[in-house]
Scaffold this active site. Structure first.
Site, mmCIF file in Angstrom:
data_model
loop_
_atom_site.group_PDB
_atom_site.id
_atom_site.type_symbol
_atom_site.label_atom_id
_atom_site.label_comp_id
_atom_site.label_asym_id
_atom_site.label_seq_id
_atom_site.Cartn_x
_atom_site.Cartn_y
_atom_site.Cartn_z
ATOM 1 N N GLY A 11 93.071 132.402 43.476
ATOM 2 C CA GLY A 11 93.321 132.735 42.067
ATOM 3 C C GLY A 11 94.813 132.737 41.784
ATOM 4 C CG ASP A 103 91.191 138.212 50.774
ATOM 5 O OD1 ASP A 103 91.355 137.456 49.785
ATOM 6 O OD2 ASP A 103 90.177 138.910 50.921
ATOM 7 C CB THR A 127 95.877 138.059 45.193
ATOM 8 O OG1 THR A 127 94.699 138.614 44.588
ATOM 9 C CG2 THR A 127 96.342 139.045 46.256
ATOM 10 C CG ASP A 129 91.841 140.693 43.358
ATOM 11 O OD1 ASP A 129 91.778 140.889 42.127
ATOM 12 O OD2 ASP A 129 91.145 139.875 43.959
ATOM 13 C CG ASP A 131 92.550 141.808 47.819
ATOM 14 O OD1 ASP A 131 93.617 141.182 47.759
ATOM 15 O OD2 ASP A 131 91.433 141.259 47.753
ATOM 16 N NE ARG A 173 86.131 137.364 44.764
ATOM 17 C CZ ARG A 173 86.518 136.107 44.668
ATOM 18 N NH1 ARG A 173 85.688 135.202 44.254
ATOM 19 N NH2 ARG A 173 87.745 135.752 44.987
HETATM 20 N N1 LIG Z 1 87.292 130.918 56.499
HETATM 21 C C1 LIG Z 1 88.080 129.986 55.948
HETATM 22 N N2 LIG Z 1 88.336 128.826 56.593
HETATM 23 C C2 LIG Z 1 89.132 127.883 56.055
HETATM 24 N N3 LIG Z 1 89.707 128.009 54.837
HETATM 25 C C3 LIG Z 1 89.481 129.133 54.155
HETATM 26 C C4 LIG Z 1 88.668 130.186 54.655
HETATM 27 N N4 LIG Z 1 88.633 131.185 53.735
HETATM 28 C C5 LIG Z 1 89.376 130.753 52.707
HETATM 29 N N5 LIG Z 1 89.896 129.539 52.945
HETATM 30 C C6 LIG Z 1 90.700 128.694 52.042
HETATM 31 O O1 LIG Z 1 91.546 129.493 51.232
HETATM 32 C C7 LIG Z 1 91.261 129.230 49.850
HETATM 33 C C8 LIG Z 1 91.592 130.421 49.004
HETATM 34 O O2 LIG Z 1 90.744 131.514 49.347
HETATM 35 P P1 LIG Z 1 90.053 132.411 48.200
HETATM 36 O O3 LIG Z 1 89.361 131.495 47.252
HETATM 37 O O4 LIG Z 1 89.251 133.450 48.883
HETATM 38 O O5 LIG Z 1 91.270 133.039 47.389
HETATM 39 P P2 LIG Z 1 92.368 134.106 47.840
HETATM 40 O O6 LIG Z 1 93.466 133.413 48.558
HETATM 41 O O7 LIG Z 1 91.733 135.246 48.555
HETATM 42 O O8 LIG Z 1 92.939 134.562 46.429
HETATM 43 P P3 LIG Z 1 92.226 135.529 45.303
HETATM 44 O O9 LIG Z 1 91.291 136.465 46.002
HETATM 45 O O10 LIG Z 1 93.373 136.200 44.676
HETATM 46 O O11 LIG Z 1 91.538 134.602 44.361
HETATM 47 C C9 LIG Z 1 89.804 128.819 49.873
HETATM 48 O O12 LIG Z 1 89.441 128.108 48.728
HETATM 49 C C10 LIG Z 1 89.750 127.946 51.121
HETATM 50 O O13 LIG Z 1 90.268 126.662 50.871
HETATM 51 O O1 LIG Z 2 87.056 132.729 38.427
HETATM 52 P P1 LIG Z 2 87.727 132.690 39.723
HETATM 53 O O2 LIG Z 2 88.913 131.784 39.754
HETATM 54 O O3 LIG Z 2 86.789 132.446 40.861
HETATM 55 O O4 LIG Z 2 88.370 134.105 39.971
HETATM 56 C C1 LIG Z 2 87.739 135.327 39.994
HETATM 57 C C2 LIG Z 2 88.274 136.215 41.061
HETATM 58 O O5 LIG Z 2 89.662 136.046 41.296
HETATM 59 C C3 LIG Z 2 90.322 137.285 41.272
HETATM 60 O O6 LIG Z 2 90.805 137.498 40.004
HETATM 61 C C4 LIG Z 2 91.547 137.317 42.073
HETATM 62 O O7 LIG Z 2 92.416 136.297 41.654
HETATM 63 C C5 LIG Z 2 89.220 138.293 41.539
HETATM 64 O O8 LIG Z 2 89.475 139.594 41.153
HETATM 65 C C6 LIG Z 2 88.080 137.656 40.804
HETATM 66 O O9 LIG Z 2 86.838 138.056 41.245
HETATM 67 MG MG LIG Z 3 90.953 137.137 47.841
#
Ligand SMILES: Nc1ncnc2c1ncn2[C@@H]1O[C@H](COP(=O)(O)OP(=O)(O)OP(=O)(O)O)[C@@H](O)[C@H]1O
Ligand SMILES: O=P(O)(O)OC[C@H]1O[C@](O)(CO)[C@@H](O)[C@@H]1O
Ligand SMILES: [Mg+2]
Length: 322
Positions: A11, A103, A127, A129, A131, A173
């Protein structure tokens, strides 16, 4: 180190642009080449690279979103996808990367580094969040809570004018940091977060007692990840037992956009500089964070495994002060 690349993933969060700017300008200051990777891991797989100059990041410190764009890449979850990403990085002489994300992004980085340890990666916590373990604040969180607070202030005006109870759902989330702080800052009657069990009967009693005590309107802030199932479900249940006219507002993605606050711009800049410095010192596999005002490095493994706790005193405060 030949070239340092930077990408934004997961995000988007206000302040990501300020962080990209800091990474690019610090890299160039050290006479290394800077590369932007568009659309996070997906752009890495597709070789969507951008040779960045100092002017590539001009006039972006104040912008929300991310000029590098972001993605949630399914392909990167597969060994084949990661092999393609590695081949593209090697073909472009990239051996250092700053990953700005949450994360999930650092989970992906950790797996990638285990497979390809010759690519050094350092993370900046991007992020809304908040978190991630290893930092007091993530990039975008301060802006998001201020955006949500202003939105709820507006809702309070109309709630009060019409004697209504509002359930306002905020993002988060898996984490209730946004809900907790925004609830406190807006004087909400209750805050429901995934970190603590929601007692719906208790909530109904509180709202009924407020109603009897002539509180003509009420706000309940609900984190989207609360186990009660979200604001709509909760409102349906509560309104069966409460005299208030009940409305629901989902703040949604408006919380992710907008101009970053001063603190988000400053923290993002500081973290971006620290990430490049860490790479140049030979570090890899760590997330940059800010704890008690100091820059710290936390291994990805810990940053994603542990969770900052919500201070139970704050939840208690909501109850006492409302
Ligand atoms: N277990 C995994 N193995 C490989 N790539 C991963 C894995 N988990 C996440 N990723 C990669 O990281 C990207 C970002 O992860 P995610 O969509 O969970 O967002 P985030 O970095 O946690 O940010 P936010 O929670 O703020 O949206 C995923 O779309 C994927 O490409
Ligand atoms: O609609 P998207 O891009 O999947 O994002 C939603 C999620 O991303 C976050 O806003 C973090 O960026 C979460 O709190 C939320 O659940
Ligand atoms: Mg995340």
């Amino acid at each position: 180190m030949k070239k340092i690349a930077v990408f934004t993933s997961g995000g988007d969060a206000p302040g990501m642009n300020a962080c990209v700017r800091a990474v690019v300008r610090t890299t160039l200051r050290h006479d290394h080449q800077a590369v932007g990777i568009r659309r996070g891991y997906q752009g890495m797989i597709e070789g969507d690279f951008w040779a960045m100059e100092a002017h590539s990041v001009s006039n972006i410190i104040q912008l929300g979103g991310t000029i590098l764009r972001s993605a949630r890449s399914q392909d990167f979850r597969t060994p084949e996808g990661r092999a393609k990403a590695y081949a593209n990085l090697r073909a472009n002489d990239i051996d250092g990367i700053v990953a700005i994300g949450g994360d999930g992004s650092f989970t992906g980085a950790r797996i990638f580094m285990e497979e390809y340890p010759d690519i050094h990666m350092v993370g900046c916590p991007g992020t809304i969040d908040n978190d991630l373990y290893g930092t007091d604040y993530t990039i975008g969180y301060d802006t998001a809570i201020n955006t949500a607070m202003n939105a709820i202030d507006n809702i309070k005006d109309t709630a009060n004018a019409h004697d209504r109870l509002f359930f306002v759902e905020v993002m988060g989330r898996d984490a209730g940091f946004i809900a907790m702080n925004v609830g406190l800052a807006t004087g909400a009657e209750a805050v429901l977060v995934p970190e603590s069990k929601t007692d719906v009967n208790n909530l109904i009693d509180t709202l009924n007692s407020n109603y009897s005590n002539k509180k003509n309107s009420s706000i309940v802030v609900v984190a989207e990840g609360d186990e009660s199932g979200g604001a709509f479900k909760l409102a349906e249940e509560v309104k069966k037992h409460c005299p208030y006219e009940t409305k629901v507002t989902i703040l949604g993605h408006l919380q992710r956009g907008g101009r970053p606050t001063c603190m988000d711009r400053v923290r993002s800049s500081r973290m971006g500089v620290a990430a490049v410095n860490a790479l140049l010192e030979g570090k890899s596999g760590v997330m940059i964070g800010e704890i008690n005002g100091e820059i710290v490095h936390t291994p990805f493994e810990q940053a994603i495994k542990y969770h900052n706790e919500i201070n139970p005193m704050l939840l208690e405060m909501v109850d006492i002060l409302s």
